[in-house]
Design a protein around this motif. Structure first.
Motif, mmCIF file in Angstrom:
data_model
loop_
_atom_site.group_PDB
_atom_site.id
_atom_site.type_symbol
_atom_site.label_atom_id
_atom_site.label_comp_id
_atom_site.label_asym_id
_atom_site.label_seq_id
_atom_site.Cartn_x
_atom_site.Cartn_y
_atom_site.Cartn_z
ATOM 1 N N ASP A 143 -46.492 89.621 76.971
ATOM 2 C CA ASP A 143 -47.411 87.788 76.812
ATOM 3 C C ASP A 143 -46.822 87.027 76.143
ATOM 4 O O ASP A 143 -47.102 85.658 76.566
ATOM 5 C CB ASP A 143 -48.616 88.045 77.818
ATOM 6 C CG ASP A 143 -48.615 89.018 78.837
ATOM 7 O OD1 ASP A 143 -47.942 88.719 80.085
ATOM 8 O OD2 ASP A 143 -50.319 89.232 79.357
ATOM 9 N N LEU A 144 -47.187 87.148 74.742
ATOM 10 C CA LEU A 144 -47.160 87.027 73.598
ATOM 11 C C LEU A 144 -45.843 86.425 73.636
ATOM 12 O O LEU A 144 -45.636 84.817 72.883
ATOM 13 C CB LEU A 144 -47.284 87.594 72.621
ATOM 14 C CG LEU A 144 -47.889 86.431 71.023
ATOM 15 C CD1 LEU A 144 -49.514 85.311 71.289
ATOM 16 C CD2 LEU A 144 -48.711 87.850 69.736
ATOM 17 N N GLU A 145 -44.865 87.067 73.924
ATOM 18 C CA GLU A 145 -43.524 86.589 73.883
ATOM 19 C C GLU A 145 -42.983 86.021 74.207
ATOM 20 O O GLU A 145 -41.943 84.711 73.562
ATOM 21 C CB GLU A 145 -42.830 87.940 73.817
ATOM 22 C CG GLU A 145 -41.402 87.638 73.895
ATOM 23 C CD GLU A 145 -40.196 88.691 74.400
ATOM 24 O OE1 GLU A 145 -39.034 88.998 73.601
ATOM 25 O OE2 GLU A 145 -40.758 89.227 75.665
ATOM 26 N N GLN A 146 -43.610 85.885 75.353
ATOM 27 C CA GLN A 146 -43.872 84.312 76.233
ATOM 28 C C GLN A 146 -43.705 83.194 75.328
ATOM 29 O O GLN A 146 -43.294 81.924 75.765
ATOM 30 C CB GLN A 146 -44.099 84.584 77.914
ATOM 31 C CG GLN A 146 -43.702 83.674 79.235
ATOM 32 C CD GLN A 146 -43.863 83.910 79.975
ATOM 33 O OE1 GLN A 146 -45.194 84.848 79.981
ATOM 34 N NE2 GLN A 146 -43.628 82.975 80.894
ATOM 35 N N LEU A 147 -44.945 83.106 75.570
ATOM 36 C CA LEU A 147 -45.706 81.821 75.002
ATOM 37 C C LEU A 147 -45.130 81.638 74.024
ATOM 38 O O LEU A 147 -45.008 80.453 73.586
ATOM 39 C CB LEU A 147 -47.230 82.567 74.529
ATOM 40 C CG LEU A 147 -48.423 81.538 73.439
ATOM 41 C CD1 LEU A 147 -48.607 80.612 74.403
ATOM 42 C CD2 LEU A 147 -49.248 81.843 73.174
ATOM 43 N N LEU A 148 -44.261 82.531 73.054
ATOM 44 C CA LEU A 148 -44.485 82.478 71.534
ATOM 45 C C LEU A 148 -42.794 81.458 71.633
ATOM 46 O O LEU A 148 -42.323 80.327 71.420
ATOM 47 C CB LEU A 148 -43.658 83.397 70.919
ATOM 48 C CG LEU A 148 -44.881 83.535 70.032
ATOM 49 C CD1 LEU A 148 -45.075 84.958 69.190
ATOM 50 C CD2 LEU A 148 -46.385 82.316 69.545
ATOM 51 N N SER A 149 -42.216 82.237 73.127
ATOM 52 C CA SER A 149 -40.763 81.237 73.215
ATOM 53 C C SER A 149 -41.051 79.896 74.124
ATOM 54 O O SER A 149 -39.992 79.203 73.559
ATOM 55 C CB SER A 149 -39.886 82.140 74.426
ATOM 56 O OG SER A 149 -39.870 83.303 74.035
ATOM 57 N N GLN A 150 -42.172 79.729 74.705
ATOM 58 C CA GLN A 150 -42.248 78.565 75.167
ATOM 59 C C GLN A 150 -42.499 77.908 74.210
ATOM 60 O O GLN A 150 -42.231 76.300 73.738
ATOM 61 C CB GLN A 150 -43.760 78.686 76.152
ATOM 62 C CG GLN A 150 -43.315 79.484 77.359
ATOM 63 C CD GLN A 150 -44.389 79.122 78.393
ATOM 64 O OE1 GLN A 150 -45.850 78.783 78.151
ATOM 65 N NE2 GLN A 150 -44.066 79.687 79.389
ATOM 66 N N ALA A 151 -43.362 77.691 72.992
ATOM 67 C CA ALA A 151 -43.701 76.958 71.535
ATOM 68 C C ALA A 151 -42.599 76.788 71.236
ATOM 69 O O ALA A 151 -42.291 75.746 70.889
ATOM 70 C CB ALA A 151 -44.816 77.672 71.093
ATOM 71 N N LYS A 152 -41.191 77.684 71.154
ATOM 72 C CA LYS A 152 -40.109 77.428 70.340
ATOM 73 C C LYS A 152 -39.793 76.156 71.041
ATOM 74 O O LYS A 152 -39.017 75.284 70.401
ATOM 75 C CB LYS A 152 -39.472 78.728 70.137
ATOM 76 C CG LYS A 152 -38.349 78.313 69.343
ATOM 77 C CD LYS A 152 -37.477 79.360 69.233
ATOM 78 C CE LYS A 152 -35.931 79.418 68.777
ATOM 79 N NZ LYS A 152 -35.354 81.004 68.482
ATOM 80 N N GLN A 153 -39.355 76.528 72.471
ATOM 81 C CA GLN A 153 -38.689 75.201 73.013
ATOM 82 C C GLN A 153 -39.306 74.131 73.414
ATOM 83 O O GLN A 153 -38.534 74.167 73.433
ATOM 84 C CB GLN A 153 -38.625 76.111 74.658
ATOM 85 C CG GLN A 153 -37.858 77.271 74.653
ATOM 86 C CD GLN A 153 -38.299 77.893 76.276
ATOM 87 O OE1 GLN A 153 -38.512 77.295 76.780
ATOM 88 N NE2 GLN A 153 -37.383 78.884 76.639
#
Length: 224
Positions: A143-153
């Motif tokens: 879940d955190l990986e997905q959140l951080l990926s979105q924040a990077k995008q």
């Protein structure tokens, strides 16, 4: 060892939500107090106030019940809404909210007790240890990986490997205090100390991965 259901417990029985919740609550109590091997399905059914047949209509065996108990605890303490990156949100505030919730979870008596159970079971039942990790810590990391990926995008954070960054974040939040709790070396941090720890960890995380308005330097400049 997996406990098998009685022959009369077939599929298709009605699932009563209240009974399911009672079973999960009873499982958590007994797993923590008696350990995994010391908690039988009969004892869990008795603690929940349901028949063994009802218990097996919800969970096929003790391992499935254990995994669901871990999953339910994590979802209750770390609801999915915490990992939603709304438009115009402050990534710092999102990380603070997750950090506070995660710290409260891993330092809770229930979590500490469960970790001790899993350490004791590690060499006896490695499959159960993997189930525990997949149902709890791994779900959080994903879940955190997905959140951080979105924040990077969205240009809020910058990292090459979001999963490694997620692991860094969780390790920072747990810190040495979590290990002290595990071995009974110290009591829970005071609320003020716990809050300060999370704020320090988020600031450190943003120094490593923050860019633009999400960096501590930019935020400090905006406040002047």
């Amino acid at each position: 060892m997996t406990e098998k259901p009685p022959a009369s417990a077939g599929p298709g029985r009605p699932k009563d939500l209240a009974k399911r919740e009672a079973i999960l609550e009873a499982a958590q109590v007994l797993f923590l107090s008696n350990g995994y091997e010391g908690s039988s399905m009969e004892a869990i059914a008795a603690e929940a106030g349901v028949s063994k047949l009802t218990l097996y209509s919800h969970f096929k065996d003790k391992e499935a019940l254990f995994g669901e108990a871990v999953k339910t605890t994590c979802e209750t303490r770390l609801p999915r809404k915490l990992f939603v990156l709304a438009e115009g949100c402050s990534i710092r505030q999102v990380l603070l909210d997750i950090g506070h919730a995660f710290q409260a979870l891993v330092n809770s008596p229930e979590s500490i007790g469960l970790h001790r159970v899993m350490v004791a079971m590690a060499t006896q039942n490695p499959a159960l240890s993997r189930m525990f990790f997949d149902a709890g810590p791994q779900r959080l990391l994903l879940d955190l990986e997905q959140l951080l990926s979105q924040a990077k995008q969205r240009g809020l954070l910058d990292m090459d490997e979001p999963m490694r960054a997620a692991e860094h974040f969780c390790s920072l939040i747990k810190g040495a205090a979590h290990f002290r709790l595990l071995i009974g070396y110290a009591a829970l941090p005071a609320p003020g100390e716990a809050q300060e720890h999370v704020e320090d960890c988020v600031a450190l995380f943003l120094r490593a991965y923050g860019i633009g308005e999400s960096s501590p330097i930019a935020e400090n400049s905006a406040q002047r």
